[in-house]
Design a protein around this motif. Structure first.
Motif, PDB file in Angstrom:
ATOM      1  N   MET A   1       6.398 -63.906 -54.489  1.00 26.58           N
ATOM      2  CA  MET A   1       5.638 -62.675 -54.603  1.00 26.58           C
ATOM      3  C   MET A   1       6.607 -61.501 -54.433  1.00 26.58           C
ATOM      4  O   MET A   1       7.267 -61.354 -53.413  1.00 26.58           O
ATOM      5  N   GLU A   2       6.708 -60.720 -55.426  1.00 27.33           N
ATOM      6  CA  GLU A   2       7.597 -59.555 -55.410  1.00 27.33           C
ATOM      7  C   GLU A   2       6.851 -58.365 -54.812  1.00 27.33           C
ATOM      8  O   GLU A   2       5.658 -58.174 -55.035  1.00 27.33           O
ATOM      9  N   THR A   3       7.574 -57.587 -54.042  1.00 29.83           N
ATOM     10  CA  THR A   3       6.990 -56.388 -53.437  1.00 29.83           C
ATOM     11  C   THR A   3       7.867 -55.199 -53.790  1.00 29.83           C
ATOM     12  O   THR A   3       8.954 -55.333 -54.337  1.00 29.83           O
ATOM     13  N   SER A   4       7.396 -54.030 -53.437  1.00 28.37           N
ATOM     14  CA  SER A   4       8.187 -52.823 -53.667  1.00 28.37           C
ATOM     15  C   SER A   4       9.101 -52.529 -52.482  1.00 28.37           C
ATOM     16  O   SER A   4       9.839 -51.563 -52.514  1.00 28.37           O
ATOM     17  N   HIS A   5       9.026 -53.362 -51.450  1.00 27.10           N
ATOM     18  CA  HIS A   5       9.877 -53.175 -50.279  1.00 27.10           C
ATOM     19  C   HIS A   5      11.298 -53.615 -50.592  1.00 27.10           C
ATOM     20  O   HIS A   5      11.537 -54.464 -51.422  1.00 27.10           O
ATOM     21  N   THR A   6      12.225 -53.037 -49.874  1.00 27.22           N
ATOM     22  CA  THR A   6      13.619 -53.450 -49.994  1.00 27.22           C
ATOM     23  C   THR A   6      14.006 -54.137 -48.690  1.00 27.22           C
ATOM     24  O   THR A   6      14.028 -53.521 -47.628  1.00 27.22           O
ATOM     25  N   PHE A   7      14.286 -55.430 -48.800  1.00 32.07           N
ATOM     26  CA  PHE A   7      14.714 -56.210 -47.642  1.00 32.07           C
ATOM     27  C   PHE A   7      16.237 -56.202 -47.613  1.00 32.07           C
ATOM     28  O   PHE A   7      16.891 -56.384 -48.641  1.00 32.07           O
ATOM     29  N   ARG A   8      16.815 -55.977 -46.426  1.00 35.07           N
ATOM     30  CA  ARG A   8      18.269 -55.948 -46.273  1.00 35.07           C
ATOM     31  C   ARG A   8      18.692 -56.821 -45.113  1.00 35.07           C
ATOM     32  O   ARG A   8      17.985 -56.942 -44.119  1.00 35.07           O
ATOM     33  N   VAL A   9      19.878 -57.379 -45.240  1.00 31.28           N
ATOM     34  CA  VAL A   9      20.521 -58.099 -44.146  1.00 31.28           C
ATOM     35  C   VAL A   9      21.815 -57.358 -43.875  1.00 31.28           C
ATOM     36  O   VAL A   9      22.665 -57.229 -44.760  1.00 31.28           O
ATOM     37  N   GLU A  10      21.947 -56.857 -42.637  1.00 28.65           N
ATOM     38  CA  GLU A  10      23.114 -56.066 -42.270  1.00 28.65           C
ATOM     39  C   GLU A  10      23.886 -56.769 -41.155  1.00 28.65           C
ATOM     40  O   GLU A  10      23.317 -57.462 -40.321  1.00 28.65           O
ATOM     41  N   VAL A  11      25.192 -56.551 -41.141  1.00 27.16           N
ATOM     42  CA  VAL A  11      26.063 -57.094 -40.105  1.00 27.16           C
ATOM     43  C   VAL A  11      26.584 -55.926 -39.264  1.00 27.16           C
ATOM     44  O   VAL A  11      27.107 -54.962 -39.811  1.00 27.16           O
ATOM     45  N   TRP A  12      26.455 -56.044 -37.932  1.00 27.12           N
ATOM     46  CA  TRP A  12      26.864 -55.008 -36.998  1.00 27.12           C
ATOM     47  C   TRP A  12      27.874 -55.581 -36.012  1.00 27.12           C
ATOM     48  O   TRP A  12      27.826 -56.763 -35.679  1.00 27.12           O
ATOM     49  N   ASP A  13      28.763 -54.732 -35.495  1.00 24.67           N
ATOM     50  CA  ASP A  13      29.718 -55.195 -34.485  1.00 24.67           C
ATOM     51  C   ASP A  13      29.096 -55.237 -33.093  1.00 24.67           C
ATOM     52  O   ASP A  13      29.411 -56.091 -32.282  1.00 24.67           O
ATOM     53  N   ASP A  14      28.200 -54.325 -32.781  1.00 23.60           N
ATOM     54  CA  ASP A  14      27.434 -54.284 -31.541  1.00 23.60           C
ATOM     55  C   ASP A  14      25.986 -54.021 -31.921  1.00 23.60           C
ATOM     56  O   ASP A  14      25.689 -53.592 -33.043  1.00 23.60           O
ATOM     57  N   PRO A  15      25.044 -54.234 -31.000  1.00 23.37           N
ATOM     58  CA  PRO A  15      23.651 -53.956 -31.348  1.00 23.37           C
ATOM     59  C   PRO A  15      23.464 -52.496 -31.764  1.00 23.37           C
ATOM     60  O   PRO A  15      24.105 -51.598 -31.198  1.00 23.37           O
ATOM     61  N   PRO A  16      22.615 -52.247 -32.729  1.00 25.24           N
ATOM     62  CA  PRO A  16      22.393 -50.862 -33.181  1.00 25.24           C
ATOM     63  C   PRO A  16      21.896 -49.949 -32.058  1.00 25.24           C
ATOM     64  O   PRO A  16      22.265 -48.780 -32.007  1.00 25.24           O
ATOM     65  N   ASP A  17      21.089 -50.475 -31.136  1.00 24.94           N
ATOM     66  CA  ASP A  17      20.566 -49.660 -30.035  1.00 24.94           C
ATOM     67  C   ASP A  17      21.655 -49.310 -29.029  1.00 24.94           C
ATOM     68  O   ASP A  17      21.525 -48.347 -28.282  1.00 24.94           O
ATOM     69  N   ALA A  18      22.736 -50.095 -28.994  1.00 19.41           N
ATOM     70  CA  ALA A  18      23.825 -49.860 -28.037  1.00 19.41           C
ATOM     71  C   ALA A  18      24.947 -49.032 -28.652  1.00 19.41           C
ATOM     72  O   ALA A  18      26.026 -48.935 -28.088  1.00 19.41           O
ATOM     73  N   GLY A  19      24.718 -48.477 -29.811  1.00 19.73           N
ATOM     74  CA  GLY A  19      25.716 -47.611 -30.437  1.00 19.73           C
ATOM     75  C   GLY A  19      26.698 -48.348 -31.334  1.00 19.73           C
ATOM     76  O   GLY A  19      27.779 -47.847 -31.608  1.00 19.73           O
ATOM     77  N   GLY A  20      26.322 -49.533 -31.776  1.00 23.37           N
ATOM     78  CA  GLY A  20      27.192 -50.299 -32.660  1.00 23.37           C
ATOM     79  C   GLY A  20      27.288 -49.658 -34.028  1.00 23.37           C
ATOM     80  O   GLY A  20      26.520 -48.770 -34.401  1.00 23.37           O
TER      81      GLY A  20
ATOM     82  N   SER B   1      12.179 -50.483 -41.332  1.00 24.65           N
ATOM     83  CA  SER B   1      11.753 -51.214 -40.136  1.00 24.65           C
ATOM     84  C   SER B   1      12.666 -52.416 -39.902  1.00 24.65           C
ATOM     85  O   SER B   1      12.966 -53.171 -40.824  1.00 24.65           O
ATOM     86  N   ARG B   2      13.062 -52.547 -38.665  1.00 23.62           N
ATOM     87  CA  ARG B   2      13.905 -53.675 -38.300  1.00 23.62           C
ATOM     88  C   ARG B   2      13.006 -54.848 -37.917  1.00 23.62           C
ATOM     89  O   ARG B   2      12.229 -54.767 -36.974  1.00 23.62           O
ATOM     90  N   MET B   3      13.143 -55.981 -38.658  1.00 26.98           N
ATOM     91  CA  MET B   3      12.348 -57.168 -38.335  1.00 26.98           C
ATOM     92  C   MET B   3      13.016 -57.966 -37.219  1.00 26.98           C
ATOM     93  O   MET B   3      12.340 -58.430 -36.305  1.00 26.98           O
ATOM     94  N   THR B   4      14.331 -58.153 -37.295  1.00 26.08           N
ATOM     95  CA  THR B   4      15.052 -58.868 -36.243  1.00 26.08           C
ATOM     96  C   THR B   4      16.433 -58.252 -36.072  1.00 26.08           C
ATOM     97  O   THR B   4      16.982 -57.643 -37.000  1.00 26.08           O
ATOM     98  N   CYS B   5      16.974 -58.438 -34.881  1.00 29.88           N
ATOM     99  CA  CYS B   5      18.364 -58.085 -34.601  1.00 29.88           C
ATOM    100  C   CYS B   5      18.861 -59.115 -33.605  1.00 29.88           C
ATOM    101  O   CYS B   5      18.455 -59.099 -32.439  1.00 29.88           O
ATOM    102  N   GLU B   6      19.696 -60.043 -34.071  1.00 32.57           N
ATOM    103  CA  GLU B   6      20.150 -61.147 -33.234  1.00 32.57           C
ATOM    104  C   GLU B   6      21.654 -61.329 -33.359  1.00 32.57           C
ATOM    105  O   GLU B   6      22.246 -61.013 -34.394  1.00 32.57           O
ATOM    106  N   LEU B   7      22.215 -61.883 -32.301  1.00 28.53           N
ATOM    107  CA  LEU B   7      23.626 -62.240 -32.297  1.00 28.53           C
ATOM    108  C   LEU B   7      23.759 -63.610 -32.950  1.00 28.53           C
ATOM    109  O   LEU B   7      23.124 -64.576 -32.521  1.00 28.53           O
TER     110      LEU B   7
END
Length: 158
Positions: free
Chosen positions: A1-20, A58-64
């Motif tokens: 099922m195709e949607t108009s949303h754009t799903f992304r997978v991003e790689v961070w060095d530190d958590p985004p909330d911690a200033g990564g 919207s962030r669905m998950t953020c995991e190490l």
């Protein structure tokens, strides 16, 4: 099922909330299935990095991403070594003086490999009066090491 949303997978060095800071964007797709596949691949390929799975803003998950598991080491084959319980280090043994019910094997001290030896073929090749321990410096293991081995001796099975 195709949607108009754009799903992304991003790689961070530190958590985004911690200033990564963001290192890279692995995938950007309008298909959730493609996004999930890219997220699973990123878990395998980016150990030790923080991965975020985004749906639009919207962030669905953020995991190490976990470190890869240690490779499973094969247990050493102790039964093969038990067939040859004694070390042959007596310089008086020749192929002619070795009792017929005894078997020989070579133990490589570098890689712990134990290889049985056809004593009759060795006697034919080197002579029956050859001192068995004199052959040790000439023997090369499959791992490429020469001279770092010992003779093992055992009894033939009944």
């Amino acid at each position: 099922m195709e949607t108009s949303h754009t799903f992304r997978v991003e790689v961070w060095d530190d958590p985004p909330d911690a200033g990564g800071s963001i290192i890279e964007v692995i995938s950007s797709s309008s298909s959730f299935a493609v996004s999930i596949a890219a997220y699973k691949a990123a878990i395998r390929e980016r150990p030790g990095k923080y991965l975020t799975h985004m749906n639009g803003r919207s962030r669905m998950t953020c995991e190490l991403a976990p470190d890869p598991p240690e490779p499973v080491k094969q247990p050493k084959d102790k039964s093969r070594k038990d067939q040859y319980p004694d070390i042959l280090d007596d310089p008086e043994y020749t192929f002619a003086s070795l009792p017929e019910w005894k078997t020989l094997a070579i133990h490589c001290k570098s890689c712990d490999r134990v290889a049985p030896v056809n004593r009759w073929e060795m006697a034919r090749k080197h002579g029956k009066q050859c001192v068995i321990t004199m052959l040790l410096p000439k023997l090369r293991c499959e791992c490429g090491v020469r001279g770092n081995s010992e003779w093992l001796i055992g009894k033939m099975p009944r």
